[in-house]
Design a protein around this motif. Structure first.
Motif, short mmCIF file in Angstrom:
data_model
loop_
_atom_site.label_atom_id
_atom_site.label_comp_id
_atom_site.label_asym_id
_atom_site.label_seq_id
_atom_site.Cartn_x
_atom_site.Cartn_y
_atom_site.Cartn_z
N HIS A 159 26.69 42.29 40.91
CA HIS A 159 27.34 41.40 39.93
C HIS A 159 28.85 41.47 40.06
O HIS A 159 29.54 40.44 39.98
CB HIS A 159 26.94 41.77 38.50
N CYS A 160 29.37 42.66 40.26
CA CYS A 160 30.82 42.86 40.35
C CYS A 160 31.39 42.07 41.53
O CYS A 160 32.42 41.39 41.40
CB CYS A 160 31.14 44.35 40.48
N LEU A 165 34.41 37.41 43.57
CA LEU A 165 34.46 36.25 44.44
C LEU A 165 34.72 34.97 43.64
O LEU A 165 35.56 34.17 44.01
CB LEU A 165 33.14 36.14 45.23
N ARG A 166 34.01 34.81 42.53
CA ARG A 166 34.17 33.61 41.68
C ARG A 166 35.57 33.55 41.08
O ARG A 166 36.19 32.49 41.05
CB ARG A 166 33.14 33.58 40.56
N PHE A 171 41.02 31.49 40.17
CA PHE A 171 42.26 31.81 39.46
C PHE A 171 43.31 32.39 40.39
O PHE A 171 43.01 33.22 41.25
CB PHE A 171 41.99 32.84 38.34
N ASP A 172 44.54 31.94 40.20
CA ASP A 172 45.65 32.51 40.95
C ASP A 172 46.23 33.73 40.25
O ASP A 172 46.72 34.66 40.90
CB ASP A 172 46.77 31.48 41.13
N HIS A 173 46.21 33.69 38.90
CA HIS A 173 46.81 34.76 38.11
C HIS A 173 45.91 35.09 36.92
O HIS A 173 45.22 34.22 36.41
CB HIS A 173 48.19 34.35 37.57
N LEU A 174 45.97 36.34 36.47
CA LEU A 174 45.28 36.77 35.25
C LEU A 174 46.31 37.34 34.29
O LEU A 174 47.17 38.12 34.69
CB LEU A 174 44.26 37.88 35.53
N LEU A 175 46.25 36.92 33.06
CA LEU A 175 47.12 37.48 32.02
C LEU A 175 46.24 38.36 31.12
O LEU A 175 45.26 37.88 30.54
CB LEU A 175 47.77 36.37 31.19
#
Length: 188
Positions: A159-160, A165-166, A171-175
């Motif tokens: 799952h990880c 991968l998804r 997404f380019d960035h995570l906040l």
């Protein structure tokens, strides 16, 4: 302590009666009666306390304890003042009465706190049981469920990898907000 709470004895009424009889033994009712006889003939200040203590002596039952307590302690739980002659004649007895009465009052407060805590825990348990029943029957998730499910998914290698991968392709960035949260599960 003179008065200990027996958490094993489930019969509260029996426990109260045993402790109250122990309290009466330690109090020494004859000595208290001698004290009351003295203050009945004393000043108006002592006489107010005499009426309270004497009322308890006429019917020394646990339900009348607060009357006795108010004869020895004021509303701020400080020992009441007595005339100089009363203090001189009954100094040791007054110290003993105050100590025993105060300790028994602390026992009552502790017992009420324990009883209220048990009632609160039982209420919270019923609320949580009903809350979980409603969640399960309706397919609802709360915030803790979302965190726990996410953590379980991320701990599973298959799952990880799929999630990485998804997310990598989407997404380019995570906040990350509230990263200072003190919930240890959030930090996983």
């Amino acid at each position: 302590p003179i008065f200990a709470i027996d958490l094993v004895d489930n019969n509260q009424e029996n426990q109260h009666q045993k402790i109250f009889l122990k309290f009466l033994d330690h109090l020494n009712l004859q000595s208290l009666q001698d004290f009351v006889n003295h203050i009945s003939k004393s000043s108006a200040m002592d006489f107010k306390n005499y009426e309270k203590i004497n009322k308890f002596l006429k019917d020394p039952v646990i339900d009348n304890f607060n009357i006795l307590y108010s004869g020895f302690f004021n509303d701020e739980n400080q020992p009441r003042s007595y005339t100089k002659s009363t203090k001189e004649k009954f100094f040791n007895e007054l110290e003993n009465f105050n100590s025993i009465i105060y300790q028994f009052n602390q026992y009552i407060i502790a017992h009420e706190t324990i009883s209220n805590s048990i009632n609160l825990i039982q209420l919270v348990d019923k609320i949580l049981t009903e809350f979980n029943f409603i969640k399960k029957n309706n397919g609802y998730l709360d915030y803790s469920d979302l965190i726990n499910i996410t953590n379980r998914m991320l701990q599973n290698k298959e799952h990880c990898e799929w999630i990485k991968l998804r997310m990598d392709s989407s997404f380019d960035h995570l906040l990350i907000d509230e990263s200072q949260d003190t919930n240890p599960i959030n930090g996983l």
